[in-house]
Design an enzyme around this catalytic site. Structure first.
Site, PDB file in Angstrom:
ATOM      1  N   SER A   1      64.638  -3.903  66.676  1.00  0.00           N
ATOM      2  CA  SER A   1      65.890  -3.273  66.259  1.00  0.00           C
ATOM      3  C   SER A   1      66.828  -3.088  67.431  1.00  0.00           C
ATOM      4  CB  SER A   1      65.619  -1.911  65.617  1.00  0.00           C
ATOM      5  OG  SER A   1      66.855  -1.275  65.341  1.00  0.00           O
TER       6      SER A   1
ATOM      7  N   GLU B   1      67.993   3.936  58.379  1.00  0.00           N
ATOM      8  CA  GLU B   1      69.319   3.470  58.836  1.00  0.00           C
ATOM      9  C   GLU B   1      70.318   3.514  57.666  1.00  0.00           C
ATOM     10  OE1 GLU B   1      69.256  -0.333  61.128  1.00  0.00           O
ATOM     11  OE2 GLU B   1      70.600  -1.075  59.585  1.00  0.00           O
TER      12      GLU B   1
ATOM     13  N   HIS C   1      62.382   1.957  59.260  1.00  0.00           N
ATOM     14  CA  HIS C   1      63.511   2.183  60.179  1.00  0.00           C
ATOM     15  C   HIS C   1      64.821   1.816  59.473  1.00  0.00           C
ATOM     16  CE1 HIS C   1      66.588   0.519  62.851  1.00  0.00           C
ATOM     17  NE2 HIS C   1      66.202   1.396  63.762  1.00  0.00           N
ATOM     18  N   ASN C   2      64.828   0.658  58.839  1.00  0.00           N
ATOM     19  CA  ASN C   2      66.055   0.211  58.183  1.00  0.00           C
ATOM     20  C   ASN C   2      66.406   1.094  56.992  1.00  0.00           C
ATOM     21  OD1 ASN C   2      65.911  -1.822  60.079  1.00  0.00           O
ATOM     22  ND2 ASN C   2      66.535  -3.418  58.652  1.00  0.00           N
TER      23      ASN C   2
ATOM     24  N   LYS D   1      59.344  -1.207  60.850  1.00  0.00           N
ATOM     25  CA  LYS D   1      60.730  -1.681  60.974  1.00  0.00           C
ATOM     26  C   LYS D   1      61.470  -1.556  59.645  1.00  0.00           C
ATOM     27  CE  LYS D   1      64.542  -3.213  62.356  1.00  0.00           C
ATOM     28  NZ  LYS D   1      65.244  -4.342  61.889  1.00  0.00           N
TER      29      LYS D   1
END
Ligand code: 6PG
Length: 484
Positions: free
Chosen positions: A137, A198, A194-195, A191
């Protein structure tokens, strides 16, 4: 193509195939850090251009074919694949594998779905090839200057590639923002979450902007200034920082605020959707992420938006009292961010449990402190709190974050009230408040849901006053029976 490992000395230490902007920048980052890199791209011109333009940044070896690429690498080979996730990744792997030797490593650094990563890890293991699913990222600048890196692989694989990834990652106090997250799909799972966070974080920033504009009457440049100020508070984060930049930008052609000339339909490549789908499968409520993902879909439904806007034009509305200040918004934004991150970390825990990955959530928070898109001051506290209270049922039940949310709850409620009263949609703020209220409630109406399920489908229920499973024959004598 067996050959003696000692004869490969001096060759490239890492290969990067797939030289669109992310792959290209990762290759340059490696080279700039003194690592010998071989570069390859299906369209050779891209690889040639990279070496021509940036060859003086370090040791970059141009490979015109996959055969040359593989031959340029020392053994065991460490190959980073940076292509568009999906079929493209399988195609590259299929072409590469026949050229590799046992023990070589293929690291997929794209935004792959973690289930694909588990599948690829298994398939390659059968061929003696080691596979790593590496979450990266930080966007294009991060890839070049230091991303946050979330590798998922076996320990022996990490021993081979981890040191290279750690060198090129962002650093906080000399600590790399890269660590072994767990086996096979763990890195890409983290990940993905994480997104998801986000998406929630960005939607909260957007809702804050909308409320400042439509309720408080500030213009985009003023709001940019507010975000700039917030970036010196506990809200300090990359997304708040860049919100200030985007809002202060003026469109050169029209002289209008940039934000006013951009079509208001948010796109997505799919990682937010994957997060929500996976969360539903795991039974973890990630309401902030779900609402943020839905808000993007809603924004893109232009025909529906137009039709309903017309159909409801002139609809009578209630006149509700509300009050709102910029400080309320700041406090509400922080509380809501904490909730979104808490939901994401619940999901990491559930995924880890489901797949037996043993992911250390404090480590995850630590490697997100810099380099990645959701980097924020909050993540340092989060790492400490998760470490101090590993068994807490929610981050919201840890002392620091319970206090942080409790203190800001009145502001959050005023923000949601103002949004409702003024007819400004604030789906993530609203869902966060509902989530907190639901978790705090002594009793939930789920009891009635259970009653209804039992009524129409004999689905049974549990009682508050004794153990067991029960059913009431609703169409009969309504004398409760033990359903055992
Ligand atoms: C990052 C970003 C990056 C990208 C995603 C999200 O961590 O560097 O998350 O991976 O921006 O693809 O993009 P969408 O908003 O298009 O889903």
């Amino acid at each position: 193509m067996q050959e003696n490992a000692s004869r490969t000395e001096g060759r490239a230490q890492v290969g990067v195939t797939g030289l669109a902007v992310m792959g290209r920048n990762l290759a340059r980052n490696l080279a700039r850090n003194g690592i010998r890199v071989a570069v390859h791209n299906r369209t050779t011109a891209k690889a040639e251009a990279l070496v021509e333009e940036f060859g003086d940044e370090g040791d970059l070896t141009l490979a015109r074919s996959l055969e040359d690429f593989v031959a340029a690498l020392e053994r065991p080979r460490r190959i980073i694949v940076m292509v568009k996730a999906g079929e493209g990744t399988d195609a590259v792997i299929d072409e590469l594998v026949p050229l590799l030797d046992e023990g070589d490593i293929v690291a997929d650094a794209g935004n792959a779905h973690f289930a694909d990563t588990i599948r690829r890890h298994e398939a390659l293991a059968q061929k003696g090839i080691r596979f790593a699913g590496v979450g990266v990222s930080g966007g294009e600048v991060g890839a070049l200057e230091g991303p946050s890196i979330m590798p998922g692989c076996d320990g022996d694989t990490y021993a081979e590639i981890g040191p290279f990834l750690e060198i090129i990652s962002a650093h906080v106090d000399d600590e790399p923002c890269c660590t072994l997250v767990g086996p096979d799909g763990a890195g890409h799972f983290v990940k993905m979450v994480h997104n998801g966070i986000e998406y929630a974080d960005m939607q909260l920033v957007a809702e804050s902007y909308d409320l400042m504009r439509r309720v408080l009457g500030l213009d985009p440049a003023d709001i940019g200034g507010v975000f700039r100020g917030w970036n010196d508070t506990e809200l300090e984060s990359y997304l708040v920082e860049i919100a200030a930049e985007v809002l202060s930008h003026t469109d050169a052609g029209t002289g209008r605020p940039f934000v006013d000339v951009v079509r208001d339909a948010a796109e997505q490549k799919g990682t937010g959707r994957w997060t929500v789908q996976t969360a539903l499968d795991l039974g973890v409520p990630v309401t902030a992420i779900a609402e943020a993902t839905t808000a993007r879909a809603l924004s893109g439904g232009t025909a529906r938006r137009e039709a309903v806007r017309e159909a409801l034009a002139g609809a009578a509305d209630a006149d509700l009292p509300s009050s709102l200040t910029v400080d309320d918004l700041r406090d509400a934004l922080y509380a809501a961010k904490v909730v979104a991150y808490a939901q994401g970390f619940d999901m990491v825990a559930a995924g880890s449990e489901e797949h037996g990955w043993d992911v250390d959530r404090a480590d995850v928070a630590r490697i997100w402190r810099d380099g990645c898109i959701i980097r924020a001051r909050l993540l340092g506290d989060l790492a400490d709190e998760v470490e101090a209270h590993p068994d807490a049922a929610s981050l919201l039940a840890t002392p620091t974050f319970a206090a942080a949310v409790a203190e800001r709850l009145p502001a959050l409620r005023r923000v949601v009230t103002a949004a409702v009263a003024q007819g400004v949609p604030a789906p993530v703020f609203s869902s966060v408040l509902a989530y907190v209220d639901a978790l705090r409630a002594e009793r939930l109406p789920a009891a009635l849901v259970q009653g209804l399920r039992d009524y129409f489908g004999a689905h049974t229920y549990e009682r508050v006053d004794r153990d067991g499973t029960f059913h009431t024959p609703w169409a009969g004598d309504r004398v409760e029976v033990d359903a055992g």
